[in-house]
Design a protein around this motif. Structure first.
Motif, mmCIF file in Angstrom:
data_model
loop_
_atom_site.group_PDB
_atom_site.id
_atom_site.type_symbol
_atom_site.label_atom_id
_atom_site.label_comp_id
_atom_site.label_asym_id
_atom_site.label_seq_id
_atom_site.Cartn_x
_atom_site.Cartn_y
_atom_site.Cartn_z
ATOM 1 N N VAL A 72 1.065 -1.067 0.019
ATOM 2 C CA VAL A 72 0.096 0.052 -0.040
ATOM 3 C C VAL A 72 0.797 1.334 0.096
ATOM 4 O O VAL A 72 1.906 1.254 0.645
ATOM 5 C CB VAL A 72 -1.038 -0.139 1.201
ATOM 6 C CG1 VAL A 72 -1.930 1.370 1.440
ATOM 7 C CG2 VAL A 72 -2.120 -1.254 1.075
ATOM 8 N N SER A 75 -3.150 5.954 -0.494
ATOM 9 C CA SER A 75 -4.180 6.435 -1.535
ATOM 10 C C SER A 75 -4.308 5.199 -2.527
ATOM 11 O O SER A 75 -5.326 5.302 -3.595
ATOM 12 C CB SER A 75 -3.813 7.714 -2.373
ATOM 13 O OG SER A 75 -2.354 7.041 -2.783
ATOM 14 N N GLY A 76 -3.840 4.167 -2.497
ATOM 15 C CA GLY A 76 -4.065 2.986 -3.169
ATOM 16 C C GLY A 76 -2.704 2.013 -3.163
ATOM 17 O O GLY A 76 -2.089 2.129 -2.284
ATOM 18 N N VAL A 77 -2.925 0.958 -3.992
ATOM 19 C CA VAL A 77 -1.682 -0.085 -4.136
ATOM 20 C C VAL A 77 -0.345 0.805 -4.917
ATOM 21 O O VAL A 77 -0.677 1.151 -5.859
ATOM 22 C CB VAL A 77 -2.404 -1.244 -4.671
ATOM 23 C CG1 VAL A 77 -1.180 -2.366 -4.822
ATOM 24 C CG2 VAL A 77 -3.208 -1.908 -3.862
ATOM 25 N N ASN A 106 -9.060 -6.200 -8.270
ATOM 26 C CA ASN A 106 -10.242 -5.374 -7.350
ATOM 27 C C ASN A 106 -11.406 -6.660 -7.120
ATOM 28 O O ASN A 106 -12.272 -6.062 -6.239
ATOM 29 C CB ASN A 106 -10.886 -4.126 -8.288
ATOM 30 C CG ASN A 106 -11.377 -4.882 -9.702
ATOM 31 O OD1 ASN A 106 -11.557 -6.080 -9.780
ATOM 32 N ND2 ASN A 106 -11.266 -4.021 -10.669
ATOM 33 N N VAL A 110 -11.721 6.364 -4.197
ATOM 34 C CA VAL A 110 -10.696 5.665 -3.278
ATOM 35 C C VAL A 110 -10.537 6.568 -1.865
ATOM 36 O O VAL A 110 -9.956 7.499 -2.190
ATOM 37 C CB VAL A 110 -9.615 5.100 -3.622
ATOM 38 C CG1 VAL A 110 -8.801 4.305 -2.576
ATOM 39 C CG2 VAL A 110 -9.791 4.006 -4.824
ATOM 40 N N LYS A 126 -9.638 5.656 1.156
ATOM 41 C CA LYS A 126 -8.391 4.924 1.755
ATOM 42 C C LYS A 126 -8.071 3.412 1.529
ATOM 43 O O LYS A 126 -9.041 2.844 1.273
ATOM 44 C CB LYS A 126 -8.565 5.167 3.555
ATOM 45 C CG LYS A 126 -7.621 4.871 4.241
ATOM 46 C CD LYS A 126 -7.611 4.937 5.785
ATOM 47 C CE LYS A 126 -6.586 4.615 6.541
ATOM 48 N NZ LYS A 126 -6.814 4.827 8.173
ATOM 49 N N THR A 127 -7.033 3.340 1.566
ATOM 50 C CA THR A 127 -6.513 1.911 1.258
ATOM 51 C C THR A 127 -5.402 1.358 2.489
ATOM 52 O O THR A 127 -4.637 2.125 2.859
ATOM 53 C CB THR A 127 -5.479 1.772 -0.118
ATOM 54 O OG1 THR A 127 -6.402 2.194 -1.197
ATOM 55 C CG2 THR A 127 -5.059 0.226 -0.161
ATOM 56 N N GLU A 136 -3.416 -2.010 4.468
ATOM 57 C CA GLU A 136 -3.229 -3.495 4.664
ATOM 58 C C GLU A 136 -3.840 -4.111 5.686
ATOM 59 O O GLU A 136 -4.189 -3.460 6.595
ATOM 60 C CB GLU A 136 -1.700 -3.601 4.860
ATOM 61 C CG GLU A 136 -0.847 -3.111 3.600
ATOM 62 C CD GLU A 136 0.651 -3.368 3.865
ATOM 63 O OE1 GLU A 136 0.853 -4.219 4.817
ATOM 64 O OE2 GLU A 136 1.630 -2.951 3.225
#
Length: 253
Positions: A19, A24-26, A126, A221, A223-224, A226
């Motif tokens: 992350v 904000s993403g992967v 996804n 998105v 929040k991302t 783990e």
């Protein structure tokens, strides 16, 4: 009979996703990318249909960034006849949403007139599992999802589906959208001669604008994060102690 197979470029399934620091993403920087495993199964099934004399042409299509050419070349090396790349994003972190993908694939289907669209049931990045169903609805075609066995005879396909209660066998009229499950087949490895031949196979490049489809994201998105790490296990000295812990601590008995 023409078979259309959509393929997606995703993080290789052997790679542990990270992350981004800002959530904000992967993070896809310097990460190995490969064909989505379910799409690879779909390509393999299309090739087997051609080997049986059912299919006459296999067209693979990918929607995303320009780097998806590599994914298409892999499919061509496996045995597909030609490829179409629809460049719909310039940033590898931009994921085209299922509805936009389905609209683009519907436009391609109207041009190519395939009898079967054979897709992976979902993408491993996804896990939305929505494109195949949306595509069938847009085209007004029959659909058979989660296929673990496919038999095509004449203008119909008999599909064994993996459902919660076990296996379900249905018969659908062609043209149809079929999505591949994990146990449909074991994809082949592309041989070196076929990899070299794939470089000469036709790969057409288009854009989303060519089909008049708006690919602007409708989702944001927030929040991302783990998953939480697993706690360390404990050793028990006896069966009685194990039962006591399952009952008193875990609360499963």
């Amino acid at each position: 009979m023409k078979v259309l197979v959509p393929v997606k470029r995703v993080i290789d399934y052997n790679v542990k996703a990270r992350v981004k620091a800002d959530g904000s993403g992967v993070d896809l920087a310097n990460v190995k990318m490969s064909m989505n495993p379910f799409d690879e199964i779909a390509v393999e099934e299309a090739i087997r249909l051609k080997e049986k004399g059912v299919a006459t042409e296999i067209v693979v299509v990918s929607i995303g960034v320009k780097q998806a050419q590599e994914t298409l070349r892999t499919a061509l090396a496996m045995g597909a006849d030609r490829a179409i790349l629809i460049e719909a994003a310039s940033d590898v972190h931009t994921d085209i949403e299922p509805l936009a993908v389905a609209k683009l694939l519907a436009a391609v289907a109207k041009e190519e007139q395939p009898q079967i669209i054979l897709a992976g049931k979902q993408a491993i990045d996804n896990d939305l599992n929505a494109t195949g169903q949306m595509l069938a609805a847009l085209l007004g075609w029959a659909q058979a999802t989660f296929a673990s066995e496919i038999t095509v005879e004449g203008d119909a396909a008999t599909v064994t589906r993996e459902v919660d209660g076990g296996l379900q066998t249905i018969k659908v009229k062609l043209p149809a959208v079929i999505t591949a499950d994990l146990r449909l087949n074991e994809p082949r490895y592309a041989s070196l001669p076929n990899i070299m031949k794939a470089k000469k196979k036709p790969l057409e490049e288009k854009t989303a604008a060519d089909y008049g489809v708006d690919v602007t994201p409708r989702l944001t998105v927030v929040k991302t994060a783990e998953p939480a790490g697993r706690k360390a296990g404990v050793k028990v000295g006896s069966v009685d102690e194990l039962i006591a812990k399952l009952k008193d601590e875990a609360g499963v008995l």
